[in-house]
Design a protein around this motif. Sequence first.
Motif, PDB file in Angstrom:
ATOM      1  N   ALA A  34      21.789  82.301  51.701  1.00  0.00           N
ATOM      2  CA  ALA A  34      23.211  82.522  51.739  1.00  0.00           C
ATOM      3  C   ALA A  34      23.871  81.487  51.443  1.00  0.00           C
ATOM      4  CB  ALA A  34      22.948  82.389  53.126  1.00  0.00           C
ATOM      5  N   SER A  35      23.649  80.315  51.457  1.00  0.00           N
ATOM      6  CA  SER A  35      24.723  79.188  50.987  1.00  0.00           C
ATOM      7  C   SER A  35      24.295  79.580  49.109  1.00  0.00           C
ATOM      8  CB  SER A  35      23.887  77.440  50.831  1.00  0.00           C
ATOM      9  OG  SER A  35      24.712  77.594  52.480  1.00  0.00           O
ATOM     10  N   TYR A  36      23.760  79.707  48.469  1.00  0.00           N
ATOM     11  CA  TYR A  36      23.748  79.868  47.190  1.00  0.00           C
ATOM     12  C   TYR A  36      24.166  80.889  47.088  1.00  0.00           C
ATOM     13  CZ  TYR A  36      21.679  80.119  42.651  1.00  0.00           C
ATOM     14  OH  TYR A  36      21.987  80.451  40.911  1.00  0.00           O
ATOM     15  N   ASN A  40      27.878  78.235  47.258  1.00  0.00           N
ATOM     16  CA  ASN A  40      28.374  76.802  48.170  1.00  0.00           C
ATOM     17  C   ASN A  40      26.884  75.488  47.964  1.00  0.00           C
ATOM     18  OD1 ASN A  40      29.585  74.828  49.634  1.00  0.00           O
ATOM     19  ND2 ASN A  40      29.841  76.396  51.622  1.00  0.00           N
ATOM     20  N   TYR A  41      26.544  75.830  47.080  1.00  0.00           N
ATOM     21  CA  TYR A  41      25.574  74.323  46.260  1.00  0.00           C
ATOM     22  C   TYR A  41      25.629  73.445  47.293  1.00  0.00           C
ATOM     23  CZ  TYR A  41      26.761  77.970  42.438  1.00  0.00           C
ATOM     24  OH  TYR A  41      26.598  79.498  41.936  1.00  0.00           O
ATOM     25  N   ASP A  42      26.470  72.815  47.177  1.00  0.00           N
ATOM     26  CA  ASP A  42      26.644  71.373  47.864  1.00  0.00           C
ATOM     27  C   ASP A  42      25.623  71.291  49.557  1.00  0.00           C
ATOM     28  OD1 ASP A  42      26.889  69.440  46.041  1.00  0.00           O
ATOM     29  OD2 ASP A  42      29.835  70.346  46.526  1.00  0.00           O
ATOM     30  N   ASP A  43      26.188  73.175  50.101  1.00  0.00           N
ATOM     31  CA  ASP A  43      25.882  72.939  51.554  1.00  0.00           C
ATOM     32  C   ASP A  43      24.246  73.558  51.245  1.00  0.00           C
ATOM     33  OD1 ASP A  43      26.398  73.573  54.360  1.00  0.00           O
ATOM     34  OD2 ASP A  43      25.721  75.540  53.687  1.00  0.00           O
ATOM     35  N   ALA A  44      23.678  73.897  50.102  1.00  0.00           N
ATOM     36  CA  ALA A  44      23.054  74.918  49.971  1.00  0.00           C
ATOM     37  C   ALA A  44      21.349  72.913  50.121  1.00  0.00           C
ATOM     38  CB  ALA A  44      22.294  75.798  49.086  1.00  0.00           C
ATOM     39  N   LEU A  45      21.922  72.288  49.343  1.00  0.00           N
ATOM     40  CA  LEU A  45      21.448  71.291  48.628  1.00  0.00           C
ATOM     41  C   LEU A  45      21.113  70.156  50.229  1.00  0.00           C
ATOM     42  CD1 LEU A  45      22.728  70.333  45.479  1.00  0.00           C
ATOM     43  CD2 LEU A  45      20.258  71.213  46.262  1.00  0.00           C
ATOM     44  N   SER A  67      20.507  75.566  43.144  1.00  0.00           N
ATOM     45  CA  SER A  67      21.662  74.823  42.650  1.00  0.00           C
ATOM     46  C   SER A  67      22.120  73.116  42.169  1.00  0.00           C
ATOM     47  CB  SER A  67      21.473  74.376  44.420  1.00  0.00           C
ATOM     48  OG  SER A  67      21.652  74.997  45.213  1.00  0.00           O
ATOM     49  N   LEU A  68      20.938  72.938  42.149  1.00  0.00           N
ATOM     50  CA  LEU A  68      21.482  71.406  41.099  1.00  0.00           C
ATOM     51  C   LEU A  68      21.975  71.773  39.425  1.00  0.00           C
ATOM     52  CD1 LEU A  68      17.986  69.398  42.330  1.00  0.00           C
ATOM     53  CD2 LEU A  68      20.733  68.714  42.506  1.00  0.00           C
ATOM     54  N   LEU A  69      20.970  73.383  38.798  1.00  0.00           N
ATOM     55  CA  LEU A  69      21.779  73.154  38.010  1.00  0.00           C
ATOM     56  C   LEU A  69      22.908  73.810  37.546  1.00  0.00           C
ATOM     57  CD1 LEU A  69      18.419  75.206  36.607  1.00  0.00           C
ATOM     58  CD2 LEU A  69      19.522  73.247  35.448  1.00  0.00           C
ATOM     59  N   ALA A  70      23.943  74.721  38.736  1.00  0.00           N
ATOM     60  CA  ALA A  70      24.794  75.057  38.581  1.00  0.00           C
ATOM     61  C   ALA A  70      25.789  74.168  38.595  1.00  0.00           C
ATOM     62  CB  ALA A  70      25.107  75.828  40.168  1.00  0.00           C
ATOM     63  N   LEU A  71      24.981  73.325  39.148  1.00  0.00           N
ATOM     64  CA  LEU A  71      26.161  71.741  40.022  1.00  0.00           C
ATOM     65  C   LEU A  71      25.966  70.555  38.659  1.00  0.00           C
ATOM     66  CD1 LEU A  71      25.145  70.627  43.067  1.00  0.00           C
ATOM     67  CD2 LEU A  71      27.359  71.687  42.660  1.00  0.00           C
TER      68      LEU A  71
END
Length: 181
Positions: A34-36, A40-45, A67-71
Amino acid sequence: MIAFVLAVAFLSGMMTAQSNAPTVSLSDADAVKASYAAANYDDALQRIGALEPGRVTPQIEQYRALSLLALGRADEAEQAFERRVRQAPFDRSTEADVSPRIATMFKDVRRRVLPSVAREMYTRGKSSYDQKQFAEASGQLKELLAVLNDPDLEGQSAGTDDLKQLAEGFIRLAEIETTLA
């Protein structure tokens, strides 16, 4: 003063009622997903980082990598993909699941990591054999052969051909021991 006591009694009754109310909780993977999905990639991490290591599934590792790739943190994403391959060596990411770039990145990581996963699988299978757990050893070594026959390992026979021969030999020995027992 009476009004204050009544207000405290009322609020405490409400808090008790709320604490007895059923809570809706998402599974770890659903919360991360859901976070991804909400970008909200930081929240997912953060959610993944808060999990006990035993609760981090291959699916959660996938979301960590995405998520890391998105960031823009590709090196860390590759490490997450490595952990995913170690947890589930038969899993694949295809272009139907993710973008072609990510599918290629995962395949490259998988090709690089599978030989060491195969050696670890051999060690576990041989250890089971040495402990006279022949049926378990046979199953583990058959899984090893499936990894060694994976199309992503084509052209990487250096070191894996020997493992294949050893695994086949120990499978035959384990099956003989199982029939004698």
